[in-house]
Design a protein around this motif. Structure first.
Motif, PDB file in Angstrom:
ATOM      1  N   VAL A  26       0.851  -1.193   0.000  1.00  0.00           N
ATOM      2  CA  VAL A  26       0.000   0.000   0.000  1.00  0.00           C
ATOM      3  C   VAL A  26       0.889   1.246   0.000  1.00  0.00           C
ATOM      4  CG1 VAL A  26      -1.712   1.303   1.327  1.00  0.00           C
ATOM      5  CG2 VAL A  26      -1.876  -1.178   1.220  1.00  0.00           C
ATOM      6  N   PRO A  27       0.571   2.267  -0.800  1.00  0.00           N
ATOM      7  CA  PRO A  27       1.323   3.523  -0.713  1.00  0.00           C
ATOM      8  C   PRO A  27       1.184   4.145   0.678  1.00  0.00           C
ATOM      9  CG  PRO A  27      -0.034   3.465  -2.700  1.00  0.00           C
ATOM     10  CD  PRO A  27      -0.472   2.314  -1.842  1.00  0.00           C
ATOM     11  N   ALA A  28       2.292   4.632   1.231  1.00  0.00           N
ATOM     12  CA  ALA A  28       2.264   5.231   2.563  1.00  0.00           C
ATOM     13  C   ALA A  28       3.254   6.378   2.634  1.00  0.00           C
ATOM     14  CB  ALA A  28       2.595   4.197   3.635  1.00  0.00           C
ATOM     15  N   LEU A  38       8.252  11.766   4.215  1.00  0.00           N
ATOM     16  CA  LEU A  38       8.966  10.646   3.612  1.00  0.00           C
ATOM     17  C   LEU A  38       7.981   9.536   3.255  1.00  0.00           C
ATOM     18  CD1 LEU A  38      12.027  10.400   6.044  1.00  0.00           C
ATOM     19  CD2 LEU A  38      11.960  11.511   3.797  1.00  0.00           C
ATOM     20  N   GLY A  39       8.336   8.754   2.243  1.00  0.00           N
ATOM     21  CA  GLY A  39       7.503   7.607   1.916  1.00  0.00           C
ATOM     22  C   GLY A  39       7.286   7.457   0.430  1.00  0.00           C
ATOM     23  N   CYS A  40       6.203   6.792   0.094  1.00  0.00           N
ATOM     24  CA  CYS A  40       5.895   6.457  -1.295  1.00  0.00           C
ATOM     25  C   CYS A  40       4.426   6.702  -1.554  1.00  0.00           C
ATOM     26  CB  CYS A  40       6.243   4.994  -1.564  1.00  0.00           C
ATOM     27  SG  CYS A  40       5.923   4.479  -3.266  1.00  0.00           S
ATOM     28  N   ALA A  41       4.134   7.661  -2.455  1.00  0.00           N
ATOM     29  CA  ALA A  41       2.747   7.952  -2.813  1.00  0.00           C
ATOM     30  C   ALA A  41       2.310   7.182  -4.056  1.00  0.00           C
ATOM     31  CB  ALA A  41       2.575   9.452  -3.035  1.00  0.00           C
ATOM     32  N   ALA A  42       3.250   6.517  -4.720  1.00  0.00           N
ATOM     33  CA  ALA A  42       2.935   5.800  -5.959  1.00  0.00           C
ATOM     34  C   ALA A  42       2.384   4.400  -5.684  1.00  0.00           C
ATOM     35  CB  ALA A  42       4.190   5.694  -6.823  1.00  0.00           C
ATOM     36  N   ASP A  43       1.525   3.932  -6.575  1.00  0.00           N
ATOM     37  CA  ASP A  43       1.023   2.556  -6.488  1.00  0.00           C
ATOM     38  C   ASP A  43       2.006   1.662  -7.237  1.00  0.00           C
ATOM     39  OD1 ASP A  43      -0.275   0.162  -6.372  1.00  0.00           O
ATOM     40  OD2 ASP A  43      -1.964   0.773  -7.632  1.00  0.00           O
ATOM     41  N   LEU A  44       2.941   1.066  -6.514  1.00  0.00           N
ATOM     42  CA  LEU A  44       3.960   0.229  -7.142  1.00  0.00           C
ATOM     43  C   LEU A  44       3.423  -1.114  -7.607  1.00  0.00           C
ATOM     44  CD1 LEU A  44       7.016   0.969  -4.820  1.00  0.00           C
ATOM     45  CD2 LEU A  44       6.268   2.154  -6.884  1.00  0.00           C
ATOM     46  N   ASN A  45       2.227  -1.462  -7.176  1.00  0.00           N
ATOM     47  CA  ASN A  45       1.623  -2.711  -7.661  1.00  0.00           C
ATOM     48  C   ASN A  45       1.301  -2.622  -9.152  1.00  0.00           C
ATOM     49  OD1 ASN A  45       1.685  -3.861  -5.106  1.00  0.00           O
ATOM     50  ND2 ASN A  45      -0.364  -3.128  -4.577  1.00  0.00           N
ATOM     51  N   ALA A  46       0.975  -1.395  -9.612  1.00  0.00           N
ATOM     52  CA  ALA A  46       0.521  -1.216 -10.988  1.00  0.00           C
ATOM     53  C   ALA A  46       1.604  -1.576 -12.003  1.00  0.00           C
ATOM     54  CB  ALA A  46       0.057   0.218 -11.203  1.00  0.00           C
ATOM     55  N   GLY A  47       2.862  -1.258 -11.710  1.00  0.00           N
ATOM     56  CA  GLY A  47       3.936  -1.545 -12.649  1.00  0.00           C
ATOM     57  C   GLY A  47       4.868  -2.643 -12.196  1.00  0.00           C
ATOM     58  N   CYS A  48       4.444  -3.409 -11.221  1.00  0.00           N
ATOM     59  CA  CYS A  48       5.300  -4.448 -10.643  1.00  0.00           C
ATOM     60  C   CYS A  48       5.693  -5.482 -11.706  1.00  0.00           C
ATOM     61  CB  CYS A  48       4.557  -5.141  -9.504  1.00  0.00           C
ATOM     62  SG  CYS A  48       5.539  -6.383  -8.618  1.00  0.00           S
ATOM     63  N   PRO A  49       6.982  -5.837 -11.780  1.00  0.00           N
ATOM     64  CA  PRO A  49       7.398  -6.886 -12.721  1.00  0.00           C
ATOM     65  C   PRO A  49       6.585  -8.169 -12.509  1.00  0.00           C
ATOM     66  CG  PRO A  49       9.309  -5.786 -11.789  1.00  0.00           C
ATOM     67  CD  PRO A  49       8.125  -5.273 -11.030  1.00  0.00           C
ATOM     68  N   ARG A  50       6.259  -8.821 -13.586  1.00  0.00           N
ATOM     69  CA  ARG A  50       5.357  -9.978 -13.513  1.00  0.00           C
ATOM     70  C   ARG A  50       5.840 -11.036 -12.522  1.00  0.00           C
ATOM     71  NH1 ARG A  50       1.265 -11.590 -16.610  1.00  0.00           N
ATOM     72  NH2 ARG A  50       1.706  -9.883 -18.071  1.00  0.00           N
ATOM     73  N   SER A  51       7.146 -11.275 -12.485  1.00  0.00           N
ATOM     74  CA  SER A  51       7.682 -12.323 -11.615  1.00  0.00           C
ATOM     75  C   SER A  51       7.639 -11.946 -10.133  1.00  0.00           C
ATOM     76  CB  SER A  51       9.124 -12.651 -11.999  1.00  0.00           C
ATOM     77  OG  SER A  51       9.962 -11.514 -11.815  1.00  0.00           O
ATOM     78  N   GLN A  52       7.395 -10.653  -9.847  1.00  0.00           N
ATOM     79  CA  GLN A  52       7.405 -10.172  -8.470  1.00  0.00           C
ATOM     80  C   GLN A  52       6.002  -9.898  -7.920  1.00  0.00           C
ATOM     81  OE1 GLN A  52      10.445  -9.885  -6.764  1.00  0.00           O
ATOM     82  NE2 GLN A  52      11.164 -10.918  -8.616  1.00  0.00           N
TER      83      GLN A  52
END
Length: 233
Positions: free
Chosen positions: A127-129, A146-160
């Motif tokens: 989850v972005p936090a 500090l933290g991450c506002a981006a949804d990293l799930n959206a571009g996550c490499p397929r194997s990850q």
């Protein structure tokens, strides 16, 4: 928590050289702006008291908001947003174990009411936090958001990818380089630190926002150095 995250947290605690001197009150506020509910998991480090029963649900779209008072003396722990939980929440799709976004918090340290905080993606992302100090008095030091506002799930490499029951990506295992490129104001390895200084004294509140829309208030001008978050506007 996996071994790399434990190593990072140990370094994090040693860096603030904490004491148990009583200090001014500080509040932990959790605000959920995600379009789905989260179940916060607030976990003290070994030897510190629990400050939450961890049974509450924060509804999405800004409706979920809770404030928790920290102890008046040195305290260290972490916050994770669980998702896809049962009503208990005894079972969750993410957050009960890696991969998960981990907010690390230390309050009332160094006998000077020092607060230290970071967002760790060492064990992955769910989850972005974003964490930011609020109610910082003049002369309160360097208190970046500090933290991450981006949804990293959206571009996550397929194997990850971690795929949930509904078929969507609910968490991402890495890699560290992908996380750091998208969210430079996080910690992605056991030796990683943010590229901005932090030494924040006596904040009245540490606010964690899940799914904040942006890291920077345009009026503030400089990324990562704001004291309030866009979610408050």
């Amino acid at each position: 928590m996996a071994g790399t995250a434990k190593t990072l947290l140990l370094v994090f605690l040693l860096a603030v050289a904490a004491t148990s001197t009583p200090a001014a009150a500080t509040t932990l506020t959790l605000h959920n702006l995600c379009p789905y509910p989260v179940w916060p998991l607030v976990t003290p480090n070994t030897g510190f008291p629990a400050i939450s029963e961890n049974t509450g649900r924060l509804d999405g779209a800004g409706r979920g908001l809770v404030s928790i008072r920290f102890p008046d003396s040195f305290w260290a722990g972490r916050v994770v947003a669980r998702t896809g939980c049962s009503s208990a929440p005894s079972r969750c799709e993410t957050g009960s174990a890696p991969p998960a976004t981990v907010v690390q918090l230390v309050v009332h340290a160094e006998g000077q009411d020092l607060a230290a905080y970071s967002v760790s993606l060492v064990d992955g992302f769910n989850v972005p936090a974003v964490v930011s100090p609020q109610a910082v008095a003049a002369g309160g030091g360097q208190c970046p958001a500090l933290g991450c506002a981006a949804d990293l799930n959206a571009g996550c490499p397929r194997s990850q990818r971690v795929v949930g029951a509904g078929g969507g990506v609910v968490a991402c295992k890495g890699p560290a380089g992908y996380f750091k490129e998208r969210c430079p104001l996080t910690r992605t390895t056991a030796t990683d630190v943010e590229p901005v200084p932090q030494r924040c004294f006596a904040p009245g509140e540490l606010k964690v926002v899940f799914c904040q829309s942006a890291m920077v208030n345009a009026a503030a001008g400089e990324p990562g150095r704001i004291r309030t978050v866009v979610a408050d506007n």
